[in-house]
Write a protein that holds these residues in place. Structure first.
Motif, mmCIF file in Angstrom:
data_model
loop_
_atom_site.group_PDB
_atom_site.id
_atom_site.type_symbol
_atom_site.label_atom_id
_atom_site.label_comp_id
_atom_site.label_asym_id
_atom_site.label_seq_id
_atom_site.Cartn_x
_atom_site.Cartn_y
_atom_site.Cartn_z
ATOM 1 N N MET A 81 9.958 6.790 7.836
ATOM 2 C CA MET A 81 10.365 6.031 9.028
ATOM 3 C C MET A 81 10.749 4.592 8.713
ATOM 4 N N ALA A 82 10.682 4.196 7.439
ATOM 5 C CA ALA A 82 10.979 2.807 7.082
ATOM 6 C C ALA A 82 12.463 2.510 7.237
ATOM 7 N N ARG A 83 12.770 1.348 7.784
ATOM 8 C CA ARG A 83 14.161 0.942 7.953
ATOM 9 C C ARG A 83 14.575 -0.119 6.936
ATOM 10 N N GLY A 84 13.618 -0.679 6.257
ATOM 11 C CA GLY A 84 13.916 -1.699 5.266
ATOM 12 C C GLY A 84 12.901 -1.658 4.145
ATOM 13 N N VAL A 85 12.905 -2.704 3.347
ATOM 14 C CA VAL A 85 12.012 -2.803 2.188
ATOM 15 C C VAL A 85 10.950 -3.851 2.486
ATOM 16 N N ARG A 86 9.694 -3.502 2.209
ATOM 17 C CA ARG A 86 8.604 -4.442 2.450
ATOM 18 C C ARG A 86 7.779 -4.602 1.187
ATOM 19 N N LEU A 87 7.282 -5.812 1.008
ATOM 20 C CA LEU A 87 6.493 -6.163 -0.174
ATOM 21 C C LEU A 87 5.094 -6.552 0.261
ATOM 22 N N ARG A 88 4.084 -6.033 -0.450
ATOM 23 C CA ARG A 88 2.690 -6.317 -0.093
ATOM 24 C C ARG A 88 1.858 -6.442 -1.361
ATOM 25 N N ALA A 89 0.941 -7.402 -1.360
ATOM 26 C CA ALA A 89 -0.008 -7.564 -2.461
ATOM 27 C C ALA A 89 -1.372 -7.092 -1.968
ATOM 28 N N SER A 90 -1.860 -5.989 -2.508
ATOM 29 C CA SER A 90 -3.116 -5.399 -2.048
ATOM 30 C C SER A 90 -4.282 -5.898 -2.884
ATOM 31 N N ALA A 91 -5.126 -6.731 -2.265
ATOM 32 C CA ALA A 91 -6.307 -7.236 -2.963
ATOM 33 C C ALA A 91 -7.346 -6.150 -3.175
ATOM 34 N N ILE A 92 -7.327 -5.119 -2.332
ATOM 35 C CA ILE A 92 -8.300 -4.031 -2.453
ATOM 36 C C ILE A 92 -7.925 -3.094 -3.595
ATOM 37 N N LYS A 93 -6.646 -2.709 -3.649
ATOM 38 C CA LYS A 93 -6.205 -1.775 -4.683
ATOM 39 C C LYS A 93 -5.783 -2.483 -5.967
ATOM 40 N N GLY A 94 -5.617 -3.788 -5.903
ATOM 41 C CA GLY A 94 -5.239 -4.533 -7.094
ATOM 42 C C GLY A 94 -3.845 -4.198 -7.579
ATOM 43 N N ARG A 95 -2.887 -4.139 -6.653
ATOM 44 C CA ARG A 95 -1.532 -3.783 -7.049
ATOM 45 C C ARG A 95 -0.519 -4.367 -6.072
ATOM 46 N N ILE A 96 0.728 -4.432 -6.513
ATOM 47 C CA ILE A 96 1.827 -4.844 -5.663
ATOM 48 C C ILE A 96 2.451 -3.585 -5.099
ATOM 49 N N GLU A 97 2.584 -3.507 -3.789
ATOM 50 C CA GLU A 97 3.114 -2.321 -3.134
ATOM 51 C C GLU A 97 4.478 -2.628 -2.525
ATOM 52 N N ILE A 98 5.436 -1.762 -2.807
ATOM 53 C CA ILE A 98 6.779 -1.895 -2.250
ATOM 54 C C ILE A 98 7.063 -0.657 -1.400
ATOM 55 N N SER A 99 7.342 -0.871 -0.140
ATOM 56 C CA SER A 99 7.671 0.213 0.777
ATOM 57 C C SER A 99 9.189 0.335 0.859
ATOM 58 N N LEU A 100 9.697 1.533 0.529
ATOM 59 C CA LEU A 100 11.136 1.766 0.509
ATOM 60 C C LEU A 100 11.541 2.730 1.619
ATOM 61 N N PRO A 101 12.789 2.630 2.078
ATOM 62 C CA PRO A 101 13.288 3.613 3.049
ATOM 63 C C PRO A 101 13.499 4.962 2.359
ATOM 64 N N PRO A 102 13.848 6.003 3.115
ATOM 65 C CA PRO A 102 14.006 7.329 2.509
ATOM 66 C C PRO A 102 15.000 7.369 1.352
ATOM 67 N N ARG A 103 16.016 6.510 1.407
ATOM 68 C CA ARG A 103 17.011 6.490 0.331
ATOM 69 C C ARG A 103 17.344 5.054 -0.021
ATOM 70 N N GLY A 104 17.544 4.806 -1.327
ATOM 71 C CA GLY A 104 17.967 3.490 -1.779
ATOM 72 C C GLY A 104 16.871 2.440 -1.639
ATOM 73 N N GLY A 105 17.282 1.190 -1.714
ATOM 74 C CA GLY A 105 16.356 0.081 -1.539
ATOM 75 C C GLY A 105 15.805 -0.501 -2.815
ATOM 76 N N GLU A 106 16.048 0.155 -3.966
ATOM 77 C CA GLU A 106 15.486 -0.363 -5.214
ATOM 78 C C GLU A 106 16.023 -1.756 -5.548
#
Length: 245
Positions: free
Chosen positions: A29-54
């Motif tokens: 359902m994502a329409r764009g790209v989002r960036l998140r820094a997770s202090a709990i998981k200790g990682r950088i998370e990038i949410s991508l749409p179904p296609r493209g966005g890299e």
């Protein structure tokens, strides 16, 4: 003929000498790209749409490098299960006292956790001990409140979740509800742990977060709000207990 090559997102960043995984996930359902820094998981998370966005994700990593550095600098330090390491138990610092000739079953003696056996098995022994201690505290406390509320329970368990400290399912079932907790609550003070028990017990009556739910939650535990603030400040660090990096 020249072909356009899709940009590759890195699997890891090195931030101030610290390796930080980069995890990209496609969201239907994502329409764009989002960036998140997770202090709990200790990682950088990038949410991508179904296609493209890299390409957008790669550009975000570059443009927000200073922000990522600032976030990682605030992350808790890992606390491995190693001889001499200090781990929190019931909110108090406890030193791992490993000697090969100590009893293999961990024993809490004052502010030391004595444990023996092969060093290669140390991590597993300590984590199993923490999980057993967690369920030994959480189960009777939960059943006590469930009995007080006159609500049946089918099962109480502990796991290692990163999204919530507790969950309640099947409260409307005649067979009884299933309540699950994060075993890492054993690292928090007892009153914080009880606040989560009271929260899940209140869900036995109200399966929402309505005013009626919050009123019952406060009735079961007047320190509920204080516990939420404690977890907001210190909760992420509990997820770094037992991590090597």
């Amino acid at each position: 003929m020249l072909r356009w090559r899709r940009p590759q997102l890195p699997e890891e960043l090195i931030i101030a000498g610290r390796p930080v995984p980069v995890v990209a996930t496609r969201r239907p359902m994502a329409r764009g790209v989002r960036l998140r820094a997770s202090a709990i998981k200790g990682r950088i998370e990038i949410s991508l749409p179904p296609r493209g966005g890299e390409d957008v994700g790669a550009a975000l990593l570059k443009a927000h490098h200073a922000w990522i550095e600032a976030q990682v600098a605030k992350w808790p330090a890992p606390i491995p299960y190693a001889p001499g390491a200090i781990i929190p138990v019931d909110g108090a610092p406890v030193r791992i006292d490993w000697q090969a000739d100590h009893p293999r079953t961990p024993v809490l003696a004052g502010d030391a956790l004595r444990v023996g056996g092969p060093l290669s098995l140390l991590s597993g022994r300590i984590e199993r001990w923490l999980k057993a201690r967690a369920i030994a505290d959480l189960e009777p406390a939960t059943r006590r409140l469930a009995d007080q509320l006159g609500r049946p329970l089918a099962r109480i368990s502990v796991g290692d979740t990163s999204s919530r400290w507790g969950s309640c399912a099947g409260a409307r079932s005649g067979d009884g509800a299933r309540i699950a907790y994060s075993w890492r609550l054993v690292c928090a003070p007892e009153w914080v742990r009880f606040a989560i028990v009271a929260h899940e017990a209140a869900h036995l009556v109200h399966q929402d977060h309505s005013p009626a739910f919050h009123a019952l939650n406060r009735q079961l535990d007047p320190r509920a709000g204080e516990a939420r603030r404690w977890l907001a400040r210190h909760g992420a660090a509990l997820h770094w207990v037992g991590r090597e990096a």
